[in-house]
Design a protein around this motif. Structure first.
Motif, PDB file in Angstrom:
ATOM      1  N   ILE A  36       0.851  -1.185   0.000  1.00 13.27           N
ATOM      2  CA  ILE A  36       0.000   0.000   0.000  1.00 13.27           C
ATOM      3  C   ILE A  36       0.889   1.238   0.000  1.00 13.27           C
ATOM      4  O   ILE A  36       2.076   1.162   0.271  1.00 13.27           O
ATOM      5  CB  ILE A  36      -0.932   0.033   1.235  1.00 13.27           C
ATOM      6  CG1 ILE A  36      -0.086   0.020   2.532  1.00 13.27           C
ATOM      7  CG2 ILE A  36      -1.905  -1.102   1.221  1.00 13.27           C
ATOM      8  CD1 ILE A  36      -0.900   0.257   3.774  1.00 13.27           C
ATOM      9  N   ARG A  37       0.289   2.381  -0.324  1.00 19.93           N
ATOM     10  CA  ARG A  37       1.024   3.647  -0.287  1.00 19.93           C
ATOM     11  C   ARG A  37       0.628   4.394   0.984  1.00 19.93           C
ATOM     12  O   ARG A  37      -0.542   4.490   1.312  1.00 19.93           O
ATOM     13  CB  ARG A  37       0.686   4.498  -1.524  1.00 19.93           C
ATOM     14  CG  ARG A  37       1.285   3.952  -2.801  1.00 19.93           C
ATOM     15  CD  ARG A  37       0.974   4.862  -3.983  1.00 19.93           C
ATOM     16  NE  ARG A  37       1.622   4.345  -5.178  1.00 19.93           N
ATOM     17  CZ  ARG A  37       2.847   4.637  -5.558  1.00 19.93           C
ATOM     18  NH1 ARG A  37       3.589   5.444  -4.822  1.00 19.93           N
ATOM     19  NH2 ARG A  37       3.354   4.131  -6.659  1.00 19.93           N
ATOM     20  N   ILE A  38       1.614   4.896   1.670  1.00 18.86           N
ATOM     21  CA  ILE A  38       1.322   5.630   2.894  1.00 18.86           C
ATOM     22  C   ILE A  38       2.407   6.668   3.126  1.00 18.86           C
ATOM     23  O   ILE A  38       3.554   6.476   2.729  1.00 18.86           O
ATOM     24  CB  ILE A  38       1.210   4.677   4.107  1.00 18.86           C
ATOM     25  CG1 ILE A  38       0.591   5.387   5.293  1.00 18.86           C
ATOM     26  CG2 ILE A  38       2.550   4.078   4.473  1.00 18.86           C
ATOM     27  CD1 ILE A  38       0.093   4.456   6.373  1.00 18.86           C
ATOM     28  N   ASN A  39       2.048   7.753   3.752  1.00 15.67           N
ATOM     29  CA  ASN A  39       2.998   8.782   4.159  1.00 15.67           C
ATOM     30  C   ASN A  39       3.063   8.780   5.674  1.00 15.67           C
ATOM     31  O   ASN A  39       2.029   8.937   6.334  1.00 15.67           O
ATOM     32  CB  ASN A  39       2.517  10.152   3.678  1.00 15.67           C
ATOM     33  CG  ASN A  39       3.497  10.799   2.725  1.00 15.67           C
ATOM     34  OD1 ASN A  39       4.542  10.248   2.419  1.00 15.67           O
ATOM     35  ND2 ASN A  39       3.144  11.976   2.250  1.00 15.67           N
ATOM     36  N   PHE A  40       4.239   8.596   6.233  1.00 15.75           N
ATOM     37  CA  PHE A  40       4.399   8.772   7.668  1.00 15.75           C
ATOM     38  C   PHE A  40       4.643  10.249   7.931  1.00 15.75           C
ATOM     39  O   PHE A  40       5.256  10.938   7.129  1.00 15.75           O
ATOM     40  CB  PHE A  40       5.593   7.960   8.187  1.00 15.75           C
ATOM     41  CG  PHE A  40       5.409   6.475   8.103  1.00 15.75           C
ATOM     42  CD1 PHE A  40       4.561   5.818   8.974  1.00 15.75           C
ATOM     43  CD2 PHE A  40       6.095   5.729   7.150  1.00 15.75           C
ATOM     44  CE1 PHE A  40       4.393   4.443   8.904  1.00 15.75           C
ATOM     45  CE2 PHE A  40       5.932   4.360   7.066  1.00 15.75           C
ATOM     46  CZ  PHE A  40       5.084   3.711   7.951  1.00 15.75           C
ATOM     47  N   LYS A  41       4.169  10.714   9.080  1.00 17.87           N
ATOM     48  CA  LYS A  41       4.430  12.093   9.486  1.00 17.87           C
ATOM     49  C   LYS A  41       4.975  12.072  10.913  1.00 17.87           C
ATOM     50  O   LYS A  41       4.906  11.044  11.601  1.00 17.87           O
ATOM     51  CB  LYS A  41       3.179  12.950   9.373  1.00 17.87           C
ATOM     52  CG  LYS A  41       2.023  12.511  10.236  1.00 17.87           C
ATOM     53  CD  LYS A  41       0.799  13.375   9.982  1.00 17.87           C
ATOM     54  CE  LYS A  41      -0.351  13.023  10.920  1.00 17.87           C
ATOM     55  NZ  LYS A  41      -0.803  11.615  10.793  1.00 17.87           N
ATOM     56  N   ALA A  42       5.512  13.178  11.355  1.00 18.86           N
ATOM     57  CA  ALA A  42       6.060  13.275  12.705  1.00 18.86           C
ATOM     58  C   ALA A  42       4.989  12.887  13.721  1.00 18.86           C
ATOM     59  O   ALA A  42       3.853  13.338  13.643  1.00 18.86           O
ATOM     60  CB  ALA A  42       6.566  14.687  12.974  1.00 18.86           C
ATOM     61  N   GLY A  43       5.376  12.013  14.659  1.00 17.69           N
ATOM     62  CA  GLY A  43       4.442  11.534  15.677  1.00 17.69           C
ATOM     63  C   GLY A  43       3.852  10.179  15.359  1.00 17.69           C
ATOM     64  O   GLY A  43       3.297   9.516  16.239  1.00 17.69           O
ATOM     65  N   ASP A  44       3.928   9.740  14.088  1.00 16.45           N
ATOM     66  CA  ASP A  44       3.416   8.415  13.711  1.00 16.45           C
ATOM     67  C   ASP A  44       4.328   7.324  14.261  1.00 16.45           C
ATOM     68  O   ASP A  44       5.540   7.513  14.412  1.00 16.45           O
ATOM     69  CB  ASP A  44       3.358   8.267  12.186  1.00 16.45           C
ATOM     70  CG  ASP A  44       2.206   9.030  11.561  1.00 16.45           C
ATOM     71  OD1 ASP A  44       1.337   9.523  12.315  1.00 16.45           O
ATOM     72  OD2 ASP A  44       2.187   9.144  10.322  1.00 16.45           O
ATOM     73  N   MET A  45       3.738   6.167  14.538  1.00 17.20           N
ATOM     74  CA  MET A  45       4.517   4.996  14.904  1.00 17.20           C
ATOM     75  C   MET A  45       4.747   4.170  13.638  1.00 17.20           C
ATOM     76  O   MET A  45       3.835   3.999  12.818  1.00 17.20           O
ATOM     77  CB  MET A  45       3.785   4.151  15.946  1.00 17.20           C
ATOM     78  CG  MET A  45       3.438   4.902  17.222  1.00 17.20           C
ATOM     79  SD  MET A  45       4.864   5.675  18.032  1.00 17.20           S
ATOM     80  CE  MET A  45       5.762   4.239  18.566  1.00 17.20           C
ATOM     81  N   ALA A  46       5.958   3.678  13.479  1.00 18.47           N
ATOM     82  CA  ALA A  46       6.317   2.864  12.321  1.00 18.47           C
ATOM     83  C   ALA A  46       7.127   1.665  12.798  1.00 18.47           C
ATOM     84  O   ALA A  46       7.710   1.689  13.886  1.00 18.47           O
ATOM     85  CB  ALA A  46       7.127   3.687  11.318  1.00 18.47           C
ATOM     86  N   VAL A  47       7.157   0.624  11.974  1.00 20.43           N
ATOM     87  CA  VAL A  47       7.902  -0.584  12.325  1.00 20.43           C
ATOM     88  C   VAL A  47       9.058  -0.765  11.350  1.00 20.43           C
ATOM     89  O   VAL A  47       8.852  -0.857  10.134  1.00 20.43           O
ATOM     90  CB  VAL A  47       7.001  -1.834  12.297  1.00 20.43           C
ATOM     91  CG1 VAL A  47       7.790  -3.068  12.736  1.00 20.43           C
ATOM     92  CG2 VAL A  47       5.782  -1.643  13.188  1.00 20.43           C
ATOM     93  N   HIS A  48      10.281  -0.785  11.898  1.00 18.69           N
ATOM     94  CA  HIS A  48      11.471  -1.071  11.102  1.00 18.69           C
ATOM     95  C   HIS A  48      11.769  -2.560  11.253  1.00 18.69           C
ATOM     96  O   HIS A  48      11.805  -3.070  12.377  1.00 18.69           O
ATOM     97  CB  HIS A  48      12.647  -0.237  11.617  1.00 18.69           C
ATOM     98  CG  HIS A  48      13.853  -0.287  10.733  1.00 18.69           C
ATOM     99  ND1 HIS A  48      14.634  -1.425  10.619  1.00 18.69           N
ATOM    100  CD2 HIS A  48      14.419   0.652   9.912  1.00 18.69           C
ATOM    101  CE1 HIS A  48      15.628  -1.182   9.778  1.00 18.69           C
ATOM    102  NE2 HIS A  48      15.514   0.064   9.333  1.00 18.69           N
TER     103      HIS A  48
END
Length: 199
Positions: A36-48
């Protein structure tokens, strides 16, 4: 779909990331991967995939040579406090993705409860390589199998250094994300996992 955000007159292209989705009917307990396409922004949680859950602290422009600026996610990993920088254009290749949903977390817990063993190769060094590759995949379903198998092995014998490392890595990568997905503290998630293996 998340619209690209304009920054300094430029439009930041959305990162391509992979999201876990339930498998087809008749394949319960498995998860497939959807891009999928998504934009992370400051404050978002992401998984590396190599470091686990982190918070996107900012998007920073960096010059890595050649005079071309590259927009990067600056991510602080929750478990270790490590700061990781991921170029936005490389987010899909790196495997950066959003935190799983609660329904997906329940599928992961089903994998932990499953009676089978993921790897039965002999000798141990071949099994170790197979489990290491499963961790490197970054897929929660594969990480859960490593965690499950190492926990069970722990009840049968004292784990070797390599086995303890696999267990610790799998636990570190999975517990924080499951806790976020289920909206519980990591300690409560750890307790639930312990309960699964002591049942």
């Amino acid at each position: 779909m998340v619209k690209p955000k304009s920054r300094g007159g430029r439009v930041a292209a959305p990162a391509l990331v992979e999201r876990l989705v339930p498998a087809a009917v008749g394949q319960e307990g498995n998860l497939s991967v959807e891009t999928i396409r998504i934009n992370f922004k400051a404050g978002d949680m992401a998984v590396h995939p190599a470091h686990g859950v982190g918070e996107v602290q900012q998007i920073e422009d960096r010059d890595f040579g050649g005079g071309r600026k590259t927009s990067c996610y600056v991510i602080k990993i929750r478990d270790s406090g490590l700061k990781v920088m991921v170029p936005m254009e490389a987010a899909s290749r790196v495997g950066l993705r959003p935190v799983m949903k609660k329904k997906e977390a329940m599928k992961i817990l089903d994998i932990l409860r499953a009676p089978e063993v993921a790897v039965d190769l002999q000798p141990w060094n071949r099994r170790f390589r197979a489990y290491t590759e499963m961790l490197k995949s970054g897929l929660p379903s594969e990480i859960a199998k490593v965690l499950r198998d190492m926990y069970r092995l722990k009840f049968d014998k004292d784990l070797s250094f390599g086995e303890r490392r696999l267990l610790d890595q799998a636990r570190s990568l999975l517990v924080q994300e499951l806790a976020l997905a289920k909206k519980v503290p990591p300690s409560a998630m750890e307790g639930e996992i312990q309960q699964i293996f002591s049942a």
